[in-house]
Design an enzyme around this catalytic site. Structure first.
Site, PDB file in Angstrom:
ATOM      1  N   ASP A 173      44.864  38.055  43.973  1.00 39.50           N
ATOM      2  CA  ASP A 173      45.114  39.001  45.056  1.00 39.50           C
ATOM      3  C   ASP A 173      46.568  39.464  44.969  1.00 39.50           C
ATOM      4  OD1 ASP A 173      45.544  40.323  47.530  1.00 39.50           O
ATOM      5  OD2 ASP A 173      44.039  39.069  48.514  1.00 39.50           O
ATOM      6  N   THR A 197      36.750  38.427  33.035  1.00 41.93           N
ATOM      7  CA  THR A 197      36.285  38.059  34.360  1.00 41.93           C
ATOM      8  C   THR A 197      35.384  39.172  34.872  1.00 41.93           C
ATOM      9  OG1 THR A 197      37.980  39.178  35.683  1.00 41.93           O
ATOM     10  CG2 THR A 197      38.574  37.036  34.734  1.00 41.93           C
TER      11      THR A 197
END
Length: 211
Positions: free
Chosen positions: A118, A191
């Protein structure tokens, strides 16, 4: 990675204690016993839905991997991938990445991955970024001398911030990729976010930094 609350996620984790370490404080200093070997231990802080940690484990059966996430629903999806893969060299932890010294002794971890963390773009949230100096303090304790962090992101602001944070901390930038997918880097495991963003044409940044 934030997802909707998944019904039955907690029970799913609890029902698979072989892969999900339910009392991680008791594992501190015992990770080689848990895996049943003396192979290197690599951890991913913020493992998301598990595509990276599972992919790495299948490619490198001589390395033990631990996926860490603080969100129950997210970790339950990672568990799905682990169960599907049946990789013997993965464990999962439902813990906060800022408290890793509660679960690992000094130098117990050989390498640490941060993938698509994040960005917390507001200045007031700087201390929440996983490459902030307080997190680096924690990582340094659980990694060996000259231990490495491998960091990937699509967020240029976070990447630039992290390069500065690593450098100001005294870390060496071993290698830097400003466009990973256009480079000659081999063995990249993507990912979920990486696949999504790269398909949209976004640049992926990567750095290997050493304490």
């Amino acid at each position: 990675m934030r997802v909707r609350k998944r019904k039955g996620a907690e029970e799913h984790l609890e029902n698979n204690p072989h892969y999900v370490i339910l009392n991680p404080e008791e594992a501190k200093g015992r990770w080689h016993d848990i895996f049943g070997n003396d192979n290197p231990i690599h951890i991913e802080v913020g493992s998301g839905k598990g595509a990276f940690i599972t992919g790495m484990a299948l490619k490198n059966l001589n390395i033990n991997y631990i996926g860490i996430d603080i969100q129950v629903s997210v970790l339950s999806y990672a568990l799905d991938k682990v169960l599907e893969s049946q990789a013997p060299n993965i464990r999962l932890l439902l813990v906060d990445g800022s408290a890793l010294t509660n679960y690992f002794t000094d130098g117990e971890v050989d390498l640490l991955y941060l993938n698509f963390s994040d960005p917390w773009p507001k200045k007031k949230h700087e201390k929440r970024r996983l490459t902030y100096k307080s997190f680096l303090d924690t990582y340094k304790k659980i990694l060996p001398e000259h231990g490495e962090i491998h960091f990937k992101t699509d967020n240029r602001g976070l990447f630039e911030y992290s390069l500065v944070s690593f450098s100001q901390y005294g870390m060496a930038l071993k290698q830097v990729w400003l466009d990973l997918h256009a480079s000659d880097f081999e063995g990249n495991v993507m990912t979920e976010y990486e696949e999504k963003f790269s398909n949209k044409g976004q640049v992926i940044y990567r750095v290997e930094a050493t304490f």
